[in-house]
Design a protein around this motif. Structure first.
Motif, short mmCIF file in Angstrom:
data_model
loop_
_atom_site.label_atom_id
_atom_site.label_comp_id
_atom_site.label_asym_id
_atom_site.label_seq_id
_atom_site.Cartn_x
_atom_site.Cartn_y
_atom_site.Cartn_z
N LEU A 1 5.92 29.08 52.55
CA LEU A 1 7.10 29.93 52.36
C LEU A 1 6.78 31.16 51.50
CD1 LEU A 1 9.86 27.21 51.80
CD2 LEU A 1 9.36 28.50 53.89
N ALA A 2 5.78 31.02 50.61
CA ALA A 2 5.40 32.15 49.75
C ALA A 2 4.78 33.29 50.54
CB ALA A 2 4.43 31.68 48.67
N ASP A 3 4.29 32.99 51.74
CA ASP A 3 3.76 34.05 52.61
C ASP A 3 4.88 34.84 53.28
OD1 ASP A 3 1.09 33.50 52.10
OD2 ASP A 3 0.98 31.98 53.66
N GLN A 4 6.12 34.35 53.14
CA GLN A 4 7.25 34.97 53.85
C GLN A 4 8.37 35.42 52.92
OE1 GLN A 4 8.40 32.77 57.28
NE2 GLN A 4 10.28 33.91 57.64
N PHE A 5 8.60 34.67 51.84
CA PHE A 5 9.72 34.97 50.95
C PHE A 5 9.23 35.42 49.57
CE2 PHE A 5 11.26 31.78 53.98
CZ PHE A 5 12.36 32.46 54.52
N LYS A 6 10.15 35.93 48.76
CA LYS A 6 9.81 36.37 47.40
C LYS A 6 9.40 35.16 46.56
CE LYS A 6 13.19 40.14 47.47
NZ LYS A 6 14.44 40.68 46.84
N LEU A 7 8.29 35.28 45.87
CA LEU A 7 7.80 34.18 45.04
C LEU A 7 8.75 33.90 43.89
CD1 LEU A 7 5.55 32.14 44.67
CD2 LEU A 7 4.27 33.85 43.37
N LYS A 8 9.40 34.93 43.34
CA LYS A 8 10.33 34.73 42.23
C LYS A 8 11.52 33.87 42.66
CE LYS A 8 11.48 39.00 41.23
NZ LYS A 8 12.24 40.14 40.64
#
Length: 462
Positions: free
Chosen positions: A72-79
């Motif tokens: 999911l970190a490859d697609q959404f904001k990590l924060k």
């Protein structure tokens, strides 16, 4: 493959400090409940198999979550992912603190794992994404220090809270991580990956594969193993047949990445002997209490935490290969010494563990840095998530193998320690095999490194 997102130096430094802080509590939470299991079992009259699910449920959800958060970190904001994860972690901690029965503990632990799983993925993604190759080792050293320090103090804190207060306070201490959310939202950028449709069926098949295989390993069940292999086959078919799979098959065709992952699996497996075998040795052969065992293990884990940043500097200045061979050498010294001295006074064991824990931290740091350099930007999250998954699977497999070796103890060839006791033979045998495995890992790594150097030379000549 090595393009770092630009943040100011001040933000980078503060971000790594906040990440290291939360990793301390994450790694503490993963180890503290081992100490508290006897007290929980007594309070709720649990059988050993029931009590083990307090640990097993956390491990399975944690392993699955590390890969899913990475993807999911490859697609959404990590924060945003960190915010969601830490909120889940806090909710699970609250449920566990107010638990009135066995199942509420298990649910609380599962929710904790669902949230905490964002942290091991982030500990690999943030240094990879925001630090270039020249400074990444130092950043990984800081995160490794946080993990190692949590491992060091976890059993001691658990022993103190369980003895003097109540085991429920192990849940309460994890609530401190909620304080990190505003800092993550301040220091992390708003960059998100490429928007695409999420392959929920692929994610489900991956989660099911991990859960069934880990359960098969922990129960030594052939039926569950076959079921896990079937789930894995279905997952492979799925990612090869859809346009936007949950994990791109190209990731596994990356030979550098796959080889590094395999070498790391071997090292993670032998490294897990330290937290698994040491308490058994100190309790059975040295007749120590659980709390005393934690105190004797503390210097080794603390040394690893203190030297982790130095390991990062070595990786940056002398390369990952130098740090890897240093780590393997520490493993070899530790396991050879323990094979010779199983049953020796506990302070000897403490000295040998320093080599082992430092080797474990240096090895993970070097391999994380190596693997991060093999990944393209759009596969960093899932690639490092799989890196953490391998750690769980290798550790679980090693635990099952070593547990079987200890329980059967029917070797016809055995290695006697200098402090020979009948009970020490099984441990000396295992430590001897681990020392041999360290040599095997060194040989495999040397062959892989030599092959890579030859390929690099041929590319230059052409």
């Amino acid at each position: 493959m090595d393009v770092a997102i630009q943040l100011t130096q001040d933000k980078k430094e503060k971000l790594i400090v906040v990440l290291s802080f939360t990793l301390i509590f994450s790694s503490m939470n993963a180890t503290m409940f081992n100490v508290a299991l006897p007290a929980i079992s007594t309070e709720f009259s649990l059988h050993a198999s029931q009590a083990s699910w307090i640990i097993t449920s956390y491990m399975i959800v944690y392993a699955i979550g590390a890969v899913i958060y990475g993807r999911l970190a490859d697609q959404f904001k990590l924060k945003d992912l960190l915010t969601i994860g830490l909120v889940f972690f806090a909710v699970g901690s609250i449920i566990g603190f107010f638990s009135a029965n066995y199942w509420s503990i298990v649910i609380g632990r599962a929710l904790q794992a669902m949230g905490a799983a964002v942290l091991p993925a982030s500990s690999m993604i943030i240094p990879t994404r925001y630090f270039n190759a020249e400074t990444r080792g130092r950043a990984l050293g800081m995160t490794s220090a946080g993990l190692a320090f949590g491992v060091a103090i976890g059993p001691i804190v658990a022993g103190f809270l369980t003895t003097w207060l109540h085991w429920k306070y192990l849940f309460a201490i994890s609530l401190f991580t909620i304080a990190a959310i505003p800092f993550y939202r301040k220091y992390l950028d708003d960059v998100a990956g490429t928007s695409s449709k999420i392959d929920f069926l692929g994610a489900f098949l991956l989660a099911l594969t991990i859960a069934v295989l880990l359960f098969a390993i922990s129960t030594a069940s052939l039926i569950y193993l076959l079921a896990g292999i079937t789930c894995l086959a279905l997952f492979v078919i799925r990612i090869k047949s859809v346009k936007n799979p949950f994990i791109q098959p190209a990731l596994f065709r990356n030979s550098d990445y796959s080889m590094a992952l395999f070498i790391y699996a071997l090292g993670a497996g032998i490294g897990f002997a330290l937290p698994y075998l040491t308490p058994l040795v100190l309790i059975e052969l040295n007749h120590l209490t659980a709390f005393q065992t934690g105190l004797y293990m503390f210097p080794g884990a603390l040394s690893a935490a203190l030297l982790a940043k130095t390991g990062g500097k070595i990786a940056d200045s002398r390369g990952n290969s130098g740090l890897t061979f240093l780590a393997i050498s520490c493993f070899f010294i530790c396991f050879c010494s323990l094979a010779l001295m199983a049953g020796a006074p506990a302070y000897f064991i403490t000295c040998f563990l320093i080599f082992g824990y430092v080797g474990q931290t240096f090895f993970q740091l070097a391999m994380a840095n190596t693997i991060s350099q093999t990944l393209p930007r759009n596969q960093t999250g899932v690639g490092m998530g799989l890196f953490m998954l391998v750690n769980f699977v290798a550790s679980s497999t090693a635990t099952a193998i070593m547990g079987t070796a200890i329980s059967k103890n029917n070797a016809t060839v055995y290695f006697k320690s200098l402090f020979f006791q009948f009970e020490s033979v099984k441990y000396s045998n295992i430590y001897s095999v681990l020392a041999i495995m360290a040599v095997v890992i060194a040989l495999i790594y040397s062959i892989a490194l030599r092959k890579k150097l030859k390929e690099a030379k041929s590319c230059i000549s052409t």
